[in-house]
Design a protein around this motif. Sequence first.
Motif, mmCIF file in Angstrom:
data_model
loop_
_atom_site.group_PDB
_atom_site.id
_atom_site.type_symbol
_atom_site.label_atom_id
_atom_site.label_comp_id
_atom_site.label_asym_id
_atom_site.label_seq_id
_atom_site.Cartn_x
_atom_site.Cartn_y
_atom_site.Cartn_z
ATOM 1 N N GLY A 131 -0.772 -7.449 2.512
ATOM 2 C CA GLY A 131 0.123 -6.930 1.773
ATOM 3 C C GLY A 131 0.079 -5.761 1.206
ATOM 4 N N LEU A 132 -0.333 -4.743 1.846
ATOM 5 C CA LEU A 132 0.049 -2.888 1.566
ATOM 6 C C LEU A 132 1.358 -2.697 2.440
ATOM 7 C CD1 LEU A 132 -1.157 -0.565 0.282
ATOM 8 C CD2 LEU A 132 -2.996 -0.557 1.914
ATOM 9 N N GLY A 133 1.042 -3.317 3.376
ATOM 10 C CA GLY A 133 2.319 -2.815 4.396
ATOM 11 C C GLY A 133 3.521 -2.878 3.337
ATOM 12 N N ASP A 134 4.207 -3.864 3.022
ATOM 13 C CA ASP A 134 4.740 -4.529 2.338
ATOM 14 C C ASP A 134 5.188 -3.722 1.211
ATOM 15 O OD1 ASP A 134 5.222 -6.836 4.714
ATOM 16 O OD2 ASP A 134 4.049 -8.602 3.514
ATOM 17 N N ALA A 135 3.788 -3.939 0.109
ATOM 18 C CA ALA A 135 4.234 -3.094 -1.289
ATOM 19 C C ALA A 135 4.759 -1.518 -1.242
ATOM 20 C CB ALA A 135 3.381 -2.968 -1.614
ATOM 21 N N GLY A 182 8.161 -1.772 -0.283
ATOM 22 C CA GLY A 182 9.319 -2.092 -0.583
ATOM 23 C C GLY A 182 9.270 -1.174 -2.133
ATOM 24 N N VAL A 183 8.631 0.292 -2.018
ATOM 25 C CA VAL A 183 8.930 0.989 -2.999
ATOM 26 C C VAL A 183 9.663 2.143 -2.780
ATOM 27 C CG1 VAL A 183 8.225 2.697 -4.660
ATOM 28 C CG2 VAL A 183 6.489 1.048 -3.909
ATOM 29 N N SER A 226 12.125 5.613 1.678
ATOM 30 C CA SER A 226 10.870 5.339 1.293
ATOM 31 C C SER A 226 10.384 6.682 0.062
ATOM 32 C CB SER A 226 9.564 4.853 2.818
ATOM 33 O OG SER A 226 8.164 5.107 1.578
ATOM 34 N N LEU A 227 9.833 5.585 -1.315
ATOM 35 C CA LEU A 227 9.352 7.434 -2.109
ATOM 36 C C LEU A 227 8.074 7.959 -1.590
ATOM 37 C CD1 LEU A 227 10.847 4.977 -5.350
ATOM 38 C CD2 LEU A 227 11.606 7.324 -3.681
ATOM 39 N N LEU A 236 1.685 1.987 6.717
ATOM 40 C CA LEU A 236 3.065 0.739 6.690
ATOM 41 C C LEU A 236 3.060 -0.122 7.915
ATOM 42 C CD1 LEU A 236 5.835 3.051 5.523
ATOM 43 C CD2 LEU A 236 5.505 1.480 4.422
ATOM 44 N N GLN A 237 2.672 0.598 8.635
ATOM 45 C CA GLN A 237 2.501 -0.455 9.939
ATOM 46 C C GLN A 237 1.451 -0.688 10.887
ATOM 47 O OE1 GLN A 237 5.181 -2.256 11.337
ATOM 48 N NE2 GLN A 237 6.409 -0.655 9.721
#
Length: 356
Positions: free
Chosen positions: A28-32, A35-36, A42-43, A235-236
């Motif tokens: 879930g790190l990439g999705d998290a 999502g920011v 992307s922040l 992210l990927q």
Amino acid sequence: MSFLDRYLALWILAAMAAGLGLGRLVPGLGDALAGVTVAGVSLPIALGLLVMMYPVLAKVRYDRLDAVTRDRRLLLWSLVLNWVVGPALMFALAWIFLPDLPEYRTGLIVVGLARCIAMVVIWNDLACGDREAAAVLVALNSVFQVLAFGLLGWFYLDLLPGWLGLATGGLDVSVWEIARAVLVFLGVPLAAGYLTRRIGERARGRDWYESRFIPRVGPFALYGLLFTVVVLFALQGDAITSKPLDVARIALPLLVYFALMWAGSMALGRAVGLDYPRATTLAFTAAGNNFELAIAVAIATFGAGSGQALAGVVGPLIEVPVLIGLVHVALAARRYFPDRAATGAATTPEGSTARA
């Protein structure tokens, strides 16, 4: 040379490996991270790029920009290389190497249309290029990016393939989306760098600014670069590591592209009489690509799990190590420029990053 500078290539490779490992191993790190975002930006990536670009743009002597804008050879050839040669070369390589993989092919063409306005300032600085010229060319590319990206997308994905009897595609991207990326990734650090120099020199003088302030903030450019690399590959990471053969097929035309664009631009700069710093700036601004814009457009148009998005992510996977390698090639090539002794002394920056 500092410990970080001496082993920069190693740290970049380690950052890439760390990002890929985190993206693969942390569920879930990439999705998290994805999502920011704010307004599609992307922040985490924005933070890294802003920290990376600010010190370099704070080093620019803005009172010397008029000397760059008078150099019509530099400006003209930069426009030709970035907006004629680069997109056409990527289009040709995408069709030559990926005729049976339309999603990846389209993703590569989008990468070719997104001209670099961020990381190029780091590669140029590391190679002792002309900072003022880099600032002007990056600003020039940003204007053309807003005006030409959508039009060139239509030309290379729809009109030209139709003329050649090839499969056509499409690209749905707004001018505002491109302008927003330019504003965030160039406008903010450029304004910060300009104001810092103006205020710093006015308050304490140029000697203090360049001998005391710049050496303190200079290393943050590389910290920002490493952070950006980690976030980008996190992210990927899962997508890249789960499709190694696809990544290899995407990587091959990218390797050819970066090598041809950089070497051809460097040779052209030498042939038309540019000195080493400006020829180097011409080469790196022509060879680099705006990966953040390419990935954002691919995700918005085709989806986060699309082949187009994967091709966009593979872009910096190849670009980062290749261009850091070309920094060393550029430094070695100084001997072929007749004014290398004079320009080498004149362009060694304060608060240096990696130097020969």
